[in-house]
Motif scaffolding. Sequence first.
Motif, short mmCIF file in Angstrom:
data_model
loop_
_atom_site.label_atom_id
_atom_site.label_comp_id
_atom_site.label_asym_id
_atom_site.label_seq_id
_atom_site.Cartn_x
_atom_site.Cartn_y
_atom_site.Cartn_z
N ALA A 31 59.14 25.62 62.14
CA ALA A 31 58.03 25.15 61.68
C ALA A 31 57.98 23.50 62.15
N GLY A 32 56.54 22.94 62.41
CA GLY A 32 56.61 21.63 62.75
C GLY A 32 56.59 21.60 64.38
N GLY A 33 56.83 22.61 64.96
CA GLY A 33 56.93 22.64 66.36
C GLY A 33 55.75 22.77 67.07
N SER A 34 55.76 23.25 68.50
CA SER A 34 54.52 23.39 69.27
C SER A 34 54.55 24.44 70.24
N LEU A 35 53.46 25.02 70.37
CA LEU A 35 53.25 26.13 71.13
C LEU A 35 52.07 25.90 72.33
N ARG A 36 51.75 26.15 73.41
CA ARG A 36 50.61 26.16 74.18
C ARG A 36 50.40 27.61 74.77
N ASP A 54 50.98 30.38 60.26
CA ASP A 54 50.32 30.56 61.69
C ASP A 54 50.85 31.77 62.17
N THR A 55 51.89 32.35 61.72
CA THR A 55 52.46 33.40 62.30
C THR A 55 51.56 34.69 62.46
N SER A 56 51.24 35.02 63.57
CA SER A 56 50.37 36.32 63.72
C SER A 56 50.31 36.61 65.24
N GLN A 61 45.38 37.96 63.95
CA GLN A 61 45.23 39.12 63.25
C GLN A 61 46.64 39.15 62.43
N ALA A 62 46.92 39.23 61.45
CA ALA A 62 47.83 39.53 60.94
C ALA A 62 47.81 40.92 60.33
N PRO A 63 49.17 41.62 60.10
CA PRO A 63 49.08 43.01 59.93
C PRO A 63 48.15 43.38 58.86
N GLN A 71 45.10 41.36 75.27
CA GLN A 71 46.11 42.31 74.47
C GLN A 71 46.77 41.67 73.39
N GLY A 72 46.82 40.26 73.41
CA GLY A 72 47.28 39.61 72.28
C GLY A 72 49.00 39.11 72.70
N THR A 73 49.35 38.17 72.08
CA THR A 73 50.52 37.51 72.36
C THR A 73 51.23 37.21 70.96
N GLN A 74 52.36 37.35 70.73
CA GLN A 74 52.88 36.84 69.31
C GLN A 74 53.40 35.56 69.34
N VAL A 75 52.96 35.15 67.94
CA VAL A 75 53.41 33.68 67.72
C VAL A 75 54.20 33.78 66.37
N THR A 76 55.31 33.56 66.28
CA THR A 76 56.02 33.53 65.09
C THR A 76 56.70 32.08 64.94
#
Length: 130
Positions: free
Chosen positions: A14-19, A90-92, A39-41, A122-127
């Motif tokens: 939490a508080g971090g970043s992704l691109r 934001d996890t999704s 999209q969450a489950p 196809q999507g990419t997981q962000v956790t």
Amino acid sequence: QVQLVESGGGLVQAGGSLRLSCAASGRTFSSYAMGWFRQAPGKERDVVAAISLSGRNTYYAESVKGRFTISRDNAKNTVYLQMNSLRPEDTSVYYCAAAPKRLSLSSHYTPLSQNEYDYWGQGTQVTVSS
């Protein structure tokens, strides 16, 4: 057909970043508005951010406004989603999508509805961990 491949997802505190990156095949990338959905489950896909064909107009969901930035590089056939100040909610799975221009719409239009997008990655997981 347009093929879209997402990358850049992963695990972040939490508080971090992704691109996130979305690479598109074909020669007509610049003819599409682009969007990021998540999209969450068990839930519907919701638009996170969208960018017009021209790249001059953007849209952000209220929940990510001020934290996420969508951009595109037509020369590289790539759209990006810079995600800062990430939160556990934001996890999704994040999906890249392309919406072809309609004759009745301008190049500055930002599609928001899932039904407006014809092509999907196809999507990419962000956790995001707390």
